[in-house]
Motif scaffolding. Structure first.
Motif, PDB file in Angstrom:
ATOM      1  N   UNK A 142       0.959  -1.192   0.012  1.00 44.86           N
ATOM      2  CA  UNK A 142      -0.089  -0.092   0.164  1.00 44.86           C
ATOM      3  C   UNK A 142       0.728   1.216  -0.081  1.00 44.86           C
ATOM      4  N   UNK A 143       0.118   2.227  -0.157  1.00 47.17           N
ATOM      5  CA  UNK A 143       0.833   3.722   0.136  1.00 47.17           C
ATOM      6  C   UNK A 143       0.309   4.626   1.075  1.00 47.17           C
ATOM      7  N   UNK A 144       1.069   5.416   1.541  1.00 46.48           N
ATOM      8  CA  UNK A 144       0.369   6.406   2.132  1.00 46.48           C
ATOM      9  C   UNK A 144      -0.665   7.357   1.568  1.00 46.48           C
ATOM     10  N   UNK A 145      -1.544   7.513   2.434  1.00 46.34           N
ATOM     11  CA  UNK A 145      -2.743   8.498   1.647  1.00 46.34           C
ATOM     12  C   UNK A 145      -2.315   9.863   1.542  1.00 46.34           C
ATOM     13  N   UNK A 146      -2.586  10.607   0.697  1.00 47.35           N
ATOM     14  CA  UNK A 146      -2.133  12.140   0.894  1.00 47.35           C
ATOM     15  C   UNK A 146      -2.708  12.782   1.999  1.00 47.35           C
ATOM     16  N   UNK A 147      -1.822  13.585   2.533  1.00 47.73           N
ATOM     17  CA  UNK A 147      -2.327  14.400   3.771  1.00 47.73           C
ATOM     18  C   UNK A 147      -2.543  13.576   5.258  1.00 47.73           C
ATOM     19  N   UNK A 148      -2.056  12.627   5.045  1.00 48.84           N
ATOM     20  CA  UNK A 148      -2.336  11.803   6.387  1.00 48.84           C
ATOM     21  C   UNK A 148      -1.060  10.871   6.591  1.00 48.84           C
ATOM     22  N   UNK A 149      -0.898  10.665   7.927  1.00 50.57           N
ATOM     23  CA  UNK A 149       0.471   9.853   8.120  1.00 50.57           C
ATOM     24  C   UNK A 149      -0.095   8.588   8.979  1.00 50.57           C
ATOM     25  N   UNK A 150      -1.831   8.596   9.033  1.00 50.30           N
ATOM     26  CA  UNK A 150      -2.184   7.511   9.866  1.00 50.30           C
ATOM     27  C   UNK A 150      -2.983   6.535   8.750  1.00 50.30           C
ATOM     28  N   UNK A 151      -2.900   6.837   7.416  1.00 52.92           N
ATOM     29  CA  UNK A 151      -3.796   6.024   6.777  1.00 52.92           C
ATOM     30  C   UNK A 151      -3.098   5.379   5.566  1.00 52.92           C
ATOM     31  N   UNK A 152      -3.365   4.294   5.335  1.00 53.21           N
ATOM     32  CA  UNK A 152      -2.699   3.339   3.913  1.00 53.21           C
ATOM     33  C   UNK A 152      -3.789   3.219   3.008  1.00 53.21           C
ATOM     34  N   UNK A 153      -3.507   3.484   1.727  1.00 50.36           N
ATOM     35  CA  UNK A 153      -4.396   2.959   0.717  1.00 50.36           C
ATOM     36  C   UNK A 153      -3.839   2.021  -0.511  1.00 50.36           C
ATOM     37  N   UNK A 154      -4.753   1.399  -0.881  1.00 49.61           N
ATOM     38  CA  UNK A 154      -4.173   0.566  -2.094  1.00 49.61           C
ATOM     39  C   UNK A 154      -4.011   1.424  -3.370  1.00 49.61           C
ATOM     40  N   UNK A 155      -2.627   1.425  -3.875  1.00 47.09           N
ATOM     41  CA  UNK A 155      -2.483   2.324  -4.879  1.00 47.09           C
ATOM     42  C   UNK A 155      -3.529   1.859  -6.353  1.00 47.09           C
ATOM     43  N   UNK A 156      -3.978   0.651  -6.173  1.00 48.96           N
ATOM     44  CA  UNK A 156      -4.849   0.066  -7.467  1.00 48.96           C
ATOM     45  C   UNK A 156      -6.351   0.605  -7.054  1.00 48.96           C
ATOM     46  N   UNK A 157      -6.461   1.079  -5.766  1.00 50.02           N
ATOM     47  CA  UNK A 157      -7.793   1.276  -5.254  1.00 50.02           C
ATOM     48  C   UNK A 157      -9.200   0.063  -5.405  1.00 50.02           C
ATOM     49  N   UNK A 158      -8.364  -1.015  -5.062  1.00 54.71           N
ATOM     50  CA  UNK A 158      -9.252  -2.357  -4.920  1.00 54.71           C
ATOM     51  C   UNK A 158      -9.339  -2.703  -3.688  1.00 54.71           C
ATOM     52  N   UNK A 159      -8.377  -2.839  -2.747  1.00 53.36           N
ATOM     53  CA  UNK A 159      -8.428  -3.309  -1.535  1.00 53.36           C
ATOM     54  C   UNK A 159      -8.707  -2.500  -0.517  1.00 53.36           C
ATOM     55  N   UNK A 160      -9.298  -2.720   0.701  1.00 51.78           N
ATOM     56  CA  UNK A 160      -9.936  -1.910   1.842  1.00 51.78           C
ATOM     57  C   UNK A 160      -8.479  -1.176   2.461  1.00 51.78           C
ATOM     58  N   UNK A 161      -8.963   0.132   2.760  1.00 47.68           N
ATOM     59  CA  UNK A 161      -7.885   0.940   3.071  1.00 47.68           C
ATOM     60  C   UNK A 161      -7.735   0.533   4.901  1.00 47.68           C
ATOM     61  N   UNK A 162      -6.632   0.850   5.324  1.00 46.23           N
ATOM     62  CA  UNK A 162      -6.193   0.767   6.660  1.00 46.23           C
ATOM     63  C   UNK A 162      -5.886   1.988   7.220  1.00 46.23           C
TER      64      UNK A 162
END
Length: 230
Positions: free
Chosen positions: A140-160
């Protein structure tokens, strides 16, 4: 006509729900979404082809909508993902109208009950130590503007989402699931969970968030993004 600068203006979820003509759309944790039911896979594919045409016309902007095509329907998600922003902008309002118009022309009805987002939340004492492990493991990658969120760069998996704890605690699980549902689906979803043996642990933040638990105490949250004013 909306200017280019206005189209990139950031908006809150409530703006989508209060804008006339966007009745098909619901904002959940991952953008503005609409689910259109189709009778066949081919009908859904034809609709998706028309959505691709919006991008070709330059209407969709920054890559176009996210689309999930299944035999029974098409889920469309609108969200801007850049290096410094993860959310909705003014241009999504007009794009949502255009997409709904395409669906109506094909006789496709929107079904808000088909919209949801699932997020995994982890409680951690030392986020800088914990988060890199999950980022590497998941890809995953860090979500823009947050150091507490991870997102799937393919935007398929659930965020953490990583929730900071001030001190260790016992008696509660440290990993739980957040389920984001449309504002008009929350009551029915909670009632179904309670009927299936769950209980409400904390309803202090209702009607935007409820903490539920299963019969063994494992917790989950039901969240609602920006419901319109009553």
């Amino acid at each position: 006509m909306t200017s280019a600068a206005q189209q990139t203006e950031r908006i809150r979820p409530r703006r989508v729900h209060e804008t006339p003509g966007l009745e098909d759309w619901r904002v959940v944790g991952e953008g503005a979404c609409a689910y259109f039911r189709t009778e066949t896979f081919a009908a859904g594919a034809a609709f998706v082809g028309e959505l691709a045409g919006l991008a070709d016309e330059g209407v969709a902007g920054d890559g176009g909508p996210d689309v999930d095509l299944r035999p029974g329907g098409v889920l469309v998600r609108l969200i801007t993902v850049t290096g410094d922003y993860y959310g909705l902008t003014e241009r999504h309002l007009e794009l949502a109208r255009r997409i709904s118009a395409l669906a109506r022309a094909r006789g496709l009805a929107a079904d808000p009950s088909g919209v949801r987002t699932v997020q995994v939340t982890l409680d951690a004492l030392a986020l800088p130590e914990v988060l890199p492990f999950w980022r590497a493991l998941l890809g995953y990658e860090n979500r823009a503007g947050s150091d507490e969120d991870l997102i799937d760069p393919l935007r398929r998996g659930a965020p953490f989402y990583f929730q900071r704890m001030d001190a260790p605690r016992s008696g509660r699980n440290r990993i739980h699931v957040d389920v984001w549902v449309p504002y008009d689906e929350a009551e029915a979803r909670i009632a179904a969970a309670l009927a299936a043996g769950g209980r409400i642990v904390n309803g202090a933040d209702a009607p935007s968030n409820w903490v539920l638990a299963d019969p063994e105490g494992n917790e989950a949250c039901v969240g609602v993004a920006g419901p319109p004013e009553a």
